[in-house]
Structure formats: structure tokens, C-alpha cells
Write a protein that holds these residues in place. Structure first.
Motif, short mmCIF file in Angstrom:
data_model
loop_
_atom_site.label_atom_id
_atom_site.label_comp_id
_atom_site.label_asym_id
_atom_site.label_seq_id
_atom_site.Cartn_x
_atom_site.Cartn_y
_atom_site.Cartn_z
N SER A 62 -56.67 -74.71 -6.40
CA SER A 62 -58.15 -74.93 -5.95
C SER A 62 -58.95 -75.32 -7.32
O SER A 62 -59.85 -76.00 -6.99
CB SER A 62 -58.68 -73.40 -6.23
OG SER A 62 -58.26 -72.87 -5.01
N ASP A 183 -59.78 -76.05 1.39
CA ASP A 183 -59.03 -75.13 0.53
C ASP A 183 -58.56 -73.80 1.43
O ASP A 183 -59.46 -73.13 1.47
CB ASP A 183 -59.83 -74.78 -0.77
CG ASP A 183 -59.00 -74.12 -1.59
OD1 ASP A 183 -57.78 -73.70 -1.73
OD2 ASP A 183 -59.52 -73.98 -3.01
N GLU A 184 -57.37 -73.87 1.68
CA GLU A 184 -56.60 -72.66 2.31
C GLU A 184 -57.53 -72.40 3.65
O GLU A 184 -57.94 -71.29 3.79
CB GLU A 184 -56.59 -71.64 1.64
CG GLU A 184 -55.99 -71.99 0.29
CD GLU A 184 -54.50 -70.86 0.01
OE1 GLU A 184 -54.17 -70.25 0.96
OE2 GLU A 184 -54.45 -70.98 -1.12
MG LIG Z 1 -56.79 -71.32 -4.64
#
Ligand SMILES: [Mg+2]
Ligand SMILES: Nc1ncnc2c1ncn2[C@@H]1O[C@H](COP(=O)(O)OP(=O)(O)O)[C@@H](O)[C@H]1O
Lengths: 242, 416
Positions: A62, A183-184
Motif C-alpha cells: 500500500s 489496492d486490493e
Molecule cells: Mg495494504
């Protein structure tokens, strides 16, 4: 758009260099302790790439993503975005890049709860100063492109998780960014819906978008054409998907 | 430029969405501002009203009339040096008029003796107490500040022979003759019958103390003839040019000293008064009211402003993640600052407009209940309260909005 077996065509020819980072580190100070989230990362990403960033939790994925998205600046090292040094930019210039060059997709969707899908998608255009009529037109186009042309007046709480993430993707793409950062993106979705979102990414890639996806799931990463693996703030491996 | 405009529209939209979504909270917060603005406008209305009423009252005294009296219209410490002053007499006025006539290019026109006393008056079964009785000469018509609404003033002949005629103030006429015209009717003052030959136009109250309409004007010689009527006598001197009041006052003092035969260096044994003296007396009172008003107003607005600041801090805290999202989508610091400032200003402005409405309604009700009260709700006051509301919003919203605009997007996005 089959969820079970996504069509996977060969990688498109890479284009110009979009991102170049060299020796980037990121330190977080927590009281007396210093956390090295990134310890010297080198990375080049070209237009037309589809890249997955993998690694265990806490490995700095991240942090790297926020850096690439100009939400954060490196503690040391160099970051060039489209040939421009991001570390030297002032806040408003970073906001401009985030607005025009980067499309963000979050794990938790991050839609405005009181606004309908259309207004959520229009938001980046508001910040770009686009007039209401043109704004609406483009937001509608983006929503149709993610298969939500019939849900434009639904509020986030009137939609399923997959639909919310589609709205978020439409919002990320509405201003025609150079890269799409996710992000994910499937982290809060069941595996079936996750596959649907990945199929959508596949479509977008075919349409000519440049995509970077963070994930810790191998079967999500399989969709990409190149995988970068992080461990403890360092790149462990970087190569095409097997 | 287009961009700033779109941001502004978006901010207003967010602000009103936010206010609607948090209805009760917004109402409670706005309440502080409402009270503040009601305080501001009420205070302004009161001060305006005092001013207007005051000027209206002073106009009743006559802008071009100087009063020669034993006492000055101000508080005096050495009262003992005034009590022994000689009384003013009708002859004083006559001698003063001769001096005025003998002065070439005099700034003074005429001096009129006016005797004043309180009395009661009766007409048939009706009796009215606390009426001002003015006894004067035929020249009174030249200095009087009101019109005669019905009939006429008495003339010089009627005055000098002392005919039993009188002119009634409008309130006296209404109270004694409620069903018809007072003209040619008889009123009884101290047992003596007077014929009403005129009724004065309505004037209103003097500084809310007594009504100028509660008066009767009669020939001084008629009053004099009656036993038991003792009255204070003073002189009213009409000035030719009211723009040269100060010079006229100086000339009057000189003329009076000649009439009185005063030596150079001797202190005046009379006072020349004019409406200006009242102004000087009332100015500190007005300033006091304004100061107290400012304090109360400031205090209530301050409390309102704290409420707004608090709620804006809460709003920023609640939407920290949203701020992060907006920044990720390209909102600048300025955008976020504006968003929360406009939210604070919107609540204040709504509160201000409601407060304005409350005051407007209150002053309308008051004006109908108490018509004598001079109520002045001016457009200027509206502009001021709108401005004050906006300013309150900006001042109280600034700190939280500034904090929000400076949030690190990564930190904001991680906030739960
Ligand atoms: Mg993360
Ligand atoms: N704002 C922050 N303050 C302090 N430490 C942080 C912050 N952001 C991330 N970290 C730390 O940096 C490391 C990398 O975090 P992150 O990039 O979020 O990992 P990942 O996304 O791979 O799980 C972790 O040890 C995390 O605790």
C-alpha cells in the motif's frame, strides 16, 4: 464475461515509460521507533502494462501504491511520473496529477454515501472544472462501460459490493487517467464477484488502459501480465506471469 | 475559473446535503446563531428607534426656537446660584422685542412669553387630568411647531383682551369629545369656561415621557385673570435663520443682558436653552445603550460561533476518510477548505436569516401593539446581520476547515 475462466490474451506491446522510481524509501516514525515501509525500491512501468504487486501483509504494497498514486512522497529516492519529478511538486500539482493522470480504486470502494452512482462518478470531473452537461455525459459513458448504465441513480447502500466497486472503477476512469491503481480491489468481495471485477479489468486492459493491481492472492495476480513481489519493503522478484 | 466555480457549486451542494442529513444537529447549532442575530437586530432596531424618536421629539421643540429660562437644560452642581435668578415676566419679552427691533440685521425674529403649568380639564361629564396648559400671546402662532388641524389660533386682540378661548392638543380633543368635533364646544379649566377655537395636529410623545398632544393653549391674559393659576413663565425666541443658531444665541444673550441691565463681567442671570442641549445630554446615554448592546450581542454571537466551530470540527472528524477520498480524486487544499467553510457559513446564514425573520416578526407585532414606540427596522440592519452571519461562519469555520485542508491524504484514507 465468464467468471470461471477469464479470457486471457497475450500482453500488448509496452509503450512509453509512465513511472520510474529509483532507490525509493519510505520511513514512518512511530514515537521513538522508525518503520522502514520501503527500503530502496526500483521500478519502471510502461504504458499498456498490466502489473500485479504481491507480497505478504505489511510488506509495503500500500505504501508503494500511495507513492505511485502521488498521495504520498518518498522519504528518499527519485520518482518520475511521465518524466516529471514528483518529489519536487507542491501540493496543488500533486492534486492535479491525481485528478488527471491517476485513477484510484480502493479496497473499501470509498464512495460518497449520500450521492448516487452518477454523482460519485462525476466527482473527479467537478475537480477538473468540467461543466455539468459534459460531466454528466462522460459519467454516463463511464458507468455504461462498467455495465451499470441502468443503476445511475442508485445510492451506494442500494447496490451490491460488486456494483459499488464497478462505480468506483468508473469513477477512476472517467477522467481518462494514464494509469489505473487498484489496492486490493477484490479484498472486500466474495471470490465470484472478485472474479467478475478481474474480468472487467481484463476488458479495460484490452481497451488500452494501464493497470496496477495490489493483491496478496495468487489467483488474482494471475490475471496480470507482470508480477512484482515485495517483502519487507524490498522487491523480491519482478517478471512476467508464469 | 470554471474550476473554482464548479468547486463552489459542489461545496454548496455538499453543505446543504450535510445540513439536511444532520437535521436536528444543524438546527441546534443554528440556534446559537439565530439568538445572536436576533440580539444584533433587536439591539440595532432599538438604537435606531431611540434615535428616530429622539429626533422626532427634538423637532417638537422647534429647530429654530431658543428658550430663555431660569434654569439650563442640564444638570447643575451649583444649584444655589440659579434659584435666586429673577423670574421671567411678560415685560421681559416686551423689552426684549424692543431691543430686537432696534437691532439692525438682527438674527432674532420675535420673543414670545409662554407660561406652563399642569392642570385638569373638564367637558360635560368627562374630566381629564395631567394636561399641560400653555398661556401665551398672539405671537405664539409664529413659533408653534405644529399645524392647527381644525379651526385657528387665537389672534393678538383675543390674547391681549383675554378672551376665554383655547386651542386643544389632539389627545385632549379626542378624549373630551370622542364622538364629534371639539370646535365651538366649551371646556372648563379651573372652574372657568373656555370656547374651543382650534385643535392642533397630532405630534406624539416627547422622549416617551409625556405627550405633546396632551396640551391646551390659551391666552396668557385670560389665565392671569383667574385666581389660583400660578405658572412658570419662559420666553421662546424665534430665530430667522436656523443655520446660524449659534450666532443667534450669542445675540440673544447680549440682548437679554441689556434688558436685565447686567454689568460687564457679571454672570448671566438667565439661561438660553435649545434642543442641542438635549442631544448632548442623551448622547452618552445612547452610547451606553449601544455599548451594552454590543457586549450582549457580541457574547451571544460568540457562543453561537463556538457552536459552529465545534460542529465543523465534528463534521471534519466524521468525514476524514471522505476527505482522503476527495483528495485522491483530485481535490486541492483550497477545495476542501472551501467545502467546510461553506458548510459553516451556510448554517450561519440560515440561522441569520431565521433570526432576521424572528426580529422582523417581533418588531411588526410590537409596532401594532405599541404604535407610540418608534421602531425602525432598516435595510441597513438586514445587510449588517447577513454580513455578521457570514463573518461568524467564516471566523468559526476557518480553523476546522483549515485543518481539514491540510490533512495528509494517506493518513485521512487510513482513518476509520
Ligand atoms: Mg495494504
Ligand atoms: N501511516 C503510517 N504510519 C506508521 N506506519 C505505517 C503507516 N503506513 C504504513 N505503515 C507501516 O508500514 C509497513 C507497510 O505497510 P503497508 O504498505 O500498508 O503494507 P501492506 O499494504 O503491504 O500490507 C507496515 O509495517 C505498516 O505498519
Amino acid at each position: 464475461m465468464s467468471a470461471a475462466a477469464p479470457a486471457r490474451r497475450p500482453a500488448r506491446a509496452p509503450g512509453d515509460l509512465v513511472i520510474r522510481i529509483e532507490g525509493v524509501t519510505k520511513l514512518y516514525r512511530m514515537g521513538a521507533e522508525t518503520i522502514h515501509a520501503l527500503r530502496g525500491v526500483n521500478l519502471k512501468i510502461r504504458r499498456n502494462e498490466y502489473l500485479a504487486v504481491m507480497g505478504p501483509s505489511g510488506s509495503g504494497k500500500s505504501t508503494l501504491m500511495n507513492m505511485l498514486g502521488c498521495l504520498d512522497t518518498p522519504s528518499a529516492g527519485r520518482y518520475d511520473f511521465n518524466g516529471k519529478d514528483v518529489a519536487r511538486m507542491v501540493d496543488d500539482e500533486l492534486a492535479e496529477i491525481r485528478n488527471r493522470e491517476i485513477g484510484f480504486v480502493f479496497q473499501t470502494f470509498n464512495l460518497l454515501p449520500r450521492s448516487d452512482a452518477l454523482h460519485n462518478v462525476e466527482l473527479p470531473l467537478v475537480y477538473a472544472g468540467v461543466r455539468p452537461a459534459a460531466r454528466r455525459e462522460r459519467a454516463l459513458g463511464a458507468l455504461r462501460n462498467v455495465g451499470l448504465g441502468d443503476r445511475i441513480h442508485h445510492k451506494p447502500n442500494e447496490m451490491s459490493g460488486g456494483q459499488r466497486q464497478r462505480v468506483a472503477i468508473a469513477r477512476a476512469l472517467v477522467n481518462h487517467p494514464s494509469i489505473l491503481l487498484a489496492d486490493e480491489p477484490t479484498g472486500n468481495l466474495d471470490s465470484r464477484t472478485g472474479e467478475e471485477i478481474m474480468a472487467l479489468f481484463e476488458d479495460l486492459y484490452e481497451q488500452g488502459h494501464t493497470i496496477i493491481v495490489v493483491t496478496h492472492e495468487e489467483n488474482i495476480a494471475r490475471h496480470a501480465r507482470r508480477v512484482v513481489r515485495l517483502r519487507d519493503g524490498l522487491i523480491e522478484s519482478d517478471g512476467p506471469v508464469a | 475559473m470554471a474550476r473554482l466555480f464548479q468547486e463552489l457549486v459542489e461545496s454548496v451542494r455538499i453543505a446543504f446535503g450535510q445540513i439536511r442529513a444532520n437535521g436536528l444537529r444543524s438546527v441546534l447549532t443554528a440556534l446559537g446563531v439565530i439568538i445572536g442575530i436576533v440580539a444584533v437586530t433587536l439591539m440595532g432596531t432599538a438604537i435606531n428607534g431611540i434615535d428616530i424618536g429622539f429626533n422626532r421629539s427634538l423637532a417638537m421643540l422647534g429647530e429654530d426656537v431658543l428658550y430663555v429660562q431660569r434654569w439650563p437644560w442640564r444638570r447643575v452642581e451649583d444649584w444655589w446660584s440659579y434659584v435666586n435668578r429673577p423670574a421671567l415676566e411678560v415685560e421681559t419679552a416686551e423689552r426684549l422685542n424692543r431691543v430686537i427691533e432696534a437691532t439692525p440685521g438682527s438674527l432674532l425674529e420675535v420673543a414670545v412669553p409662554v407660561a406652563t403649568r399642569g392642570t385638569s380639564v373638564r367637558a360635560g361629564e368627562l374630566r381629564l387630568a395631567g394636561v399641560m396648559l400653555f398661556g401665551t400671546t398672539g405671537d405664539y402662532a409664529r413659533i408653534v411647531t405644529t399645524d392647527v388641524a381644525e379651526g385657528r389660533m387665537f389672534n393678538a386682540v383675543e390674547a391681549s383682551v383675554g378672551r376665554p378661548v383655547c386651542v386643544l392638543g389632539s389627545a385632549v380633543a379626542e378624549n373630551l369629545f370622542p364622538s364629534g368635533s371639539a370646535l365651538d364646544q366649551q371646556v372648563q379649566i379651573r372652574g372657568e369656561l373656555y370656547t374651543v377655537i382650534g385643535v392642533l395636529a397630532k405630534q406624539g410623545e416627547f422622549l416617551g415621557l409625556f405627550s405633546f398632544d396632551n396640551q391646551i393653549v390659551a391666552p396668557l391674559n385670560t389665565m392671569r385673570r383667574q385666581t389660583g393659576i400660578r405658572a412658570n413663565l419662559d420666553l421662546r425666541v424665534k430665530v430667522r435663520d436656523k443655520t446660524r443658531l449659534a450666532a443667534a444665541e450669542e445675540e440673544l444673550i447680549g440682548a437679554m443682558r441689556r434688558v436685565r441691565g447686567q454689568l460687564p463681567g457679571e454672570r448671566d442671570n438667565f439661561s438660553v436653552n435649545q434642543q442641542q442641549a438635549f442631544k448632548e445630554q442623551l448622547d452618552p446615554v445612547k452610547a451606553g445603550i449601544a455599548l451594552a448592546g454590543l457586549f450582549i450581542t457580541g457574547l451571544s454571537l460568540f457562543v453561537g460561533a463556538i457552536g459552529i466551530m465545534n460542529i465543523t470540527f465534528v463534521s471534519v472528524k466524521e468525514r476524514t476518510k471522505e476527505i482522503g477520498t476527495r483528495k485522491a480524486l483530485g481535490a486541492r487544499r483550497r477545495t476542501i477548505l472551501l467545502q467546510f467553510l461553506i458548510e459553516a457559513v451556510s448554517i450561519c446564514l440560515i440561522g441569520g436569516l431565521v433570526g432576521l425573520g424572528v426580529t422582523l416578526a417581533a418588531s411588526l407585532v410590537l409596532a401594532t401593539l405599541l404604535p407610540a414606540l418608534p421602531i425602525a427596522f432598516s435595510p441597513g440592519l438586514m445587510a449588517v446581520s447577513v454580513l455578521v452571519s457570514i463573518l461568524t461562519g467564516v471566523v468559526s469555520g476557518f480553523a476546522p476547515a483549515w485543518g481539514a485542508s491540510r490533512l495528509d491524504p494517506v493518513v485521512a484514507l487510513r482513518y476509520e
